[in-house]
Scaffold this active site. Structure first.
Site, PDB file in Angstrom:
ATOM      1  N   GLU A   1       0.792  -1.223   0.000  1.00 42.85           N
ATOM      2  CA  GLU A   1       0.000   0.000   0.000  1.00 42.85           C
ATOM      3  C   GLU A   1       0.828   1.277   0.000  1.00 42.85           C
ATOM      4  O   GLU A   1       0.426   2.278  -0.576  1.00 42.85           O
ATOM      5  CB  GLU A   1      -0.942   0.012   1.217  1.00 42.85           C
ATOM      6  CG  GLU A   1      -2.028  -1.045   1.191  1.00 42.85           C
ATOM      7  CD  GLU A   1      -3.081  -0.807   0.111  1.00 42.85           C
ATOM      8  OE1 GLU A   1      -3.113   0.305  -0.457  1.00 42.85           O
ATOM      9  OE2 GLU A   1      -3.846  -1.737  -0.175  1.00 42.85           O
TER      10      GLU A   1
ATOM     11  N   SER B   1     -57.800  -7.689  -9.192  1.00 44.76           N
ATOM     12  CA  SER B   1     -58.795  -6.617  -9.239  1.00 44.76           C
ATOM     13  C   SER B   1     -58.428  -5.370  -8.465  1.00 44.76           C
ATOM     14  O   SER B   1     -59.161  -4.380  -8.514  1.00 44.76           O
ATOM     15  CB  SER B   1     -60.142  -7.143  -8.733  1.00 44.76           C
ATOM     16  OG  SER B   1     -60.687  -8.028  -9.676  1.00 44.76           O
TER      17      SER B   1
END
Length: 763
Positions: free
Chosen positions: A107, A390
């Site tokens: 890193e 419905s």
């Protein structure tokens, strides 16, 4: 000789003549470039300090804290986080020197030389970008800068800019002044995200290997050191090849940094990356697995965060939601205990959405019953692969009829034999019967299918679709006429649409997140801006009719009735496809719905089975959806005002057959107008010539004789031919004719979610 002397004299005279000044273009260019560089550098330094002045505050608590995204309910109470609930923090003296070397090597190789910002690396990264190459571990951010980003900035794309980079650098310089290199490395190793909801390498060691860091070998430590760059793709369980490549890159970096020998590198690289992986994760239990109660809601919040540009795993933001935790707990109890509702078996499923009627805030949601250890499981409340039956009728049929045609609630509609326009397929009802002419109110209250399809045809599919889509239905293309009795939409969409009826005609798209607070204390607020999508008269008249669905003796939703509560609602059931009817009883259905609302909340409930071979809805369990709705709405109304809807001035009342009917002011239909475009026996002067069957108790209506029905059907055929052309605005549309042909073929397909000849659909 004389000639030569003359030539020499001429040369001498030329030399003695004054020469023009030399043009120093190169020097000017160099000086200009130097000046520009100096000006640019000064401007850059000035901009850097300008941004630095507005840097957020960073504390030791920020540096040490877990970087999880925290989730809060509507009362600002922490309810979950996207990360572990038991991170194992490791002190510097507990971290193996090998791991420290691995992290620094991959890193930030100059970690022990710089003071928080590595100017050599920044220059190298800049040159690399100019060359178009990837510098890998030679990127510009140091470990200290990465720690600062994880501590006070989010990882979303909006925080990848010059301002944030400058503030990261400034804060990194300050962190280095107050903390030692050992402390900074400790903070970093404990803060990084390691996948699977895990933060910190100490916790990751327990999760991936079931051991502490001190008990891991070089190969395992190298893998952990490399994972933070991409925890998902370097997960050794799911992507072992990527994990291997990353581990080997770390080992190579360690060798280049002289942290290990070539023999150690070669030996570690030969180890299979899956060697030693834990089969179970012991005590490392992510908090999400404890959140069964809010799993569905968290699933949607997580997805919403991603849409907004935040990484739920690493952004470290605070997310304030609209979740009513008490209501959510009650909804969970209704779904998973027998205290409120009895369920036929463990496979019986549901999906429920609760939306605030006036704001669109999603107050509660559940995606299923009997979750075990599922995290972010299948959310049936937002599924869109089942017909809403419905519950679609107010949205696609009768709402548009009132909005665009100013139909009164006493408008006559025909429940006589009828085929889908352009088809040879009949529309049927749950009772395989027809009831003749009836009012629109009666047709909706009793949930008759044929009048609904006729209404859609008369209003026109384009206008009806536009109306429905403004209510969040998201219907595509030329819709089939079968959508009149159901389309593939979710319970959340239905709840959002019904909320617009509840509040007088304004649609708010349902939403979960109220605000987000980033790590640097920036607040982003969210709301759902309401849009008026229908007239107040339309919303009120639909609501008035839907009240009767629950309150009228002939209504299909009487099980949902709550004494004293003003509410409106609609039921829905969806039949089995034709090709499967022989495998189940005649009364078997796929789905059962109940959607309803008060002035405070809109609640939509779907029930059914995930797979057809697991069970089916029948007359014994079809009303469970109403029971769920009733129990949930009863709880919600305990803490909410109970008031009726006020009739707007745009709505008038008139007595018809002893019933107070409604009409749009300025559009009071005469008997002839109310009866126009229908079939069956006529209604004259507010009285019927014949009484329909005893089952039709709410409103009086006529039943045609076989001979009159025959003649009426002939008239209907002509009328429907005109209506199928989609109202005057769509008449003679060639695309409509093409759509009808396509719809005819699709309606016979066994896989159709709303089979055109559904007998139970619409109850």
């Amino acid at each position: 000789m004389a000639g030569n002397n003359d030539q020499d004299s001429r040369v001498a005279r030329k030399r003695n003549q004054p020469q023009p000044p030399k043009r120093h273009w190169f020097r000017r260019i160099v000086l200009t470039l130097i000046a520009l560089f100096v000006v640019g550098a000064l401007a850059g330094i000035g901009l850097f300090f300008y941004y630095a002045q507005s840097s957020p505050t960073i504390t030791e608590s920020n540096l040490k804290s877990e970087n999880a995204t925290r989730i809060y309910d509507a009362n600002n109470k922490l309810i979950a986080n996207f990360g572990t609930s038991n991170r194992e923090y490791v002190k510097s003296n507990q971290i193996p020197a090998t791991l420290k070397s691995a992290v620094v090597s991959i890193e930030d190789r100059r970690f022990y030389q710089h003071k928080g910002v590595d100017y050599y690396r920044i220059l190298g990264a800049a040159l690399g970008n100019l060359k178009g190459s990837s510098l890998g571990m030679q990127g510009g951010s140091t470990l200290t800068m990465q720690l600062v980003k994880l501590s006070v900035f989010s990882t979303n794309t909006s925080d990848r800019n010059l301002r944030v980079k400058a503030q990261e650098a400034w804060l990194a310089l300050n962190v280095e002044k107050h903390f030692s290199k050992a402390q900074i490395l400790e903070f970093y190793i404990n803060k990084v995200y390691m996948g699977n909801g895990i933060y910190g390498m100490g916790t990751a060691a327990k999760y991936y290997y079931g051991k502490s860091l001190n008990n891991l070998n070089l190969s395992q430590l190298a893998l952990l050191a490399g994972m933070p760059q991409s925890p998902t793709y370097y997960n050794p369980y799911t992507y072992p090849s990527y994990a291997t490549n990353r581990r080997n890159l770390v080992l190579q970096a360690m060798y280049d940094s002289k942290a290990i020998t070539k023999q150690q590198e070669t030996t570690a690289e030969a180890v299979n990356v899956k060697t030693g992986l834990a089969k179970t994760h012991g005590s490392i239990v992510t908090q999400q697995k404890k959140q069964k109660v809010i799993d569905a809601y968290l699933t949607e919040v997580r997805a919403d965060l991603k849409k907004k540009g935040y990484d739920p795993a690493t952004s470290g933001v605070k997310v304030y939601t609209n979740l009513n935790m008490n209501a959510q707990q009650r909804l969970y109890d209704i779904a998973n205990t027998s205290k409120y509702v009895s369920y036929p078996d463990k496979n019986f499923q549901l999906g429920v959405s609760v939306v605030d009627s006036y704001t669109g805030k999603v107050s509660a949601m559940i995606g299923g019953r009997k979750h075990t250890n599922v995290t972010y499981g299948f959310n049936r409340a937002v599924r869109t692969d089942r017909s809403n039956a419905s519950t679609m009728k107010p949205i696609l049929d009768y709402g548009p009829a009132i909005e665009y045609e100013s139909w009164p609630t006493y408008k006559t509609v025909a429940d006589t034999k009828f085929k889908y326009p352009g088809h040879n397929t009949s529309v049927n009802d749950f009772d395989n019967n027809t009831l003749g002419n009836m009012t629109m109110r009666s047709a909706l209250v009793q949930s008759r299918n044929i009048p609904a399809v006729r209404t859609l045809a008369q209003v026109g599919r384009t206008r009806a679709k536009n109306f429905a889509n403004q209510l969040g239905m998201n219907l595509k293309g030329t819709i089939p006429y079968s959508n009149a009795i159901g389309a593939e939409v979710s319970s959340l969409q239905v709840a959002g649409a019904y909320a617009a009826f509840a509040n007088g005609g304004t649609y708010h798209k349902p939403y979960y997140i109220n605000k987000i607070v980033t790590q640097d204390n920036r607040t982003v607020n969210y709301t759902s801006n309401g849009k008026r999508v229908m007239k107040q008269s339309t919303a009120y008249m639909i609501t008035d009719m839907l009240k009767d669905v629950i309150n009228s003796a002939s209504g299909t939703g009487t099980t949902a009735k709550i004494s004293g509560v003003y509410q409106a609602g609609k039921t829905g059931t969806d039949d089995y496809p034709d090709n499967l009817k022989g495998t189940v009883p005649s009364d078997a259905m796929l789905d059962s719905w109940m959607a309803g609302y008060t002035k405070n909340y809109s609640v939509s409930v779907w029930t059914g089975y995930d797979q057809k071979n697991q069970g089916y809805i029948d007359n014994s369990n079809a009303k469970i959806s109403q029971n769920i709705y009733r129990e949930m709405m009863t709880y919600l109304q305990q803490y909410s005002p109970n008031s009726d809807w006020a009739k707007p001035s745009s709505v008038g009342t008139v007595k018809k057959n002893g019933i107070e009917e409604l009409y749009v002011v300025g559009h009071l239909f005469s008997n002839a107008e109310a009866n126009s475009g229908t079939t069956g026996s006529s209604i004259n002067n507010g009285t019927t010539t014949t009484q329909s069957s005893s089952s039709s108790t709410d409103h009086t209506m006529t039943q045609s004789s076989s001979s009159s029905a025959s003649s009426s059907e002939a008239a209907s055929s002509s009328s429907e031919a005109a209506s199928s052309s989609e109202s005057s605005s769509e008449a003679a549309s060639s695309s409509e004719a093409s759509s009808s042909s396509h719809e005819a073929s699709s309606s016979t397909a066994a896989s159709s979610s709303t089979a055109d000849n559904n007998q139970h659909a619409g109850q």
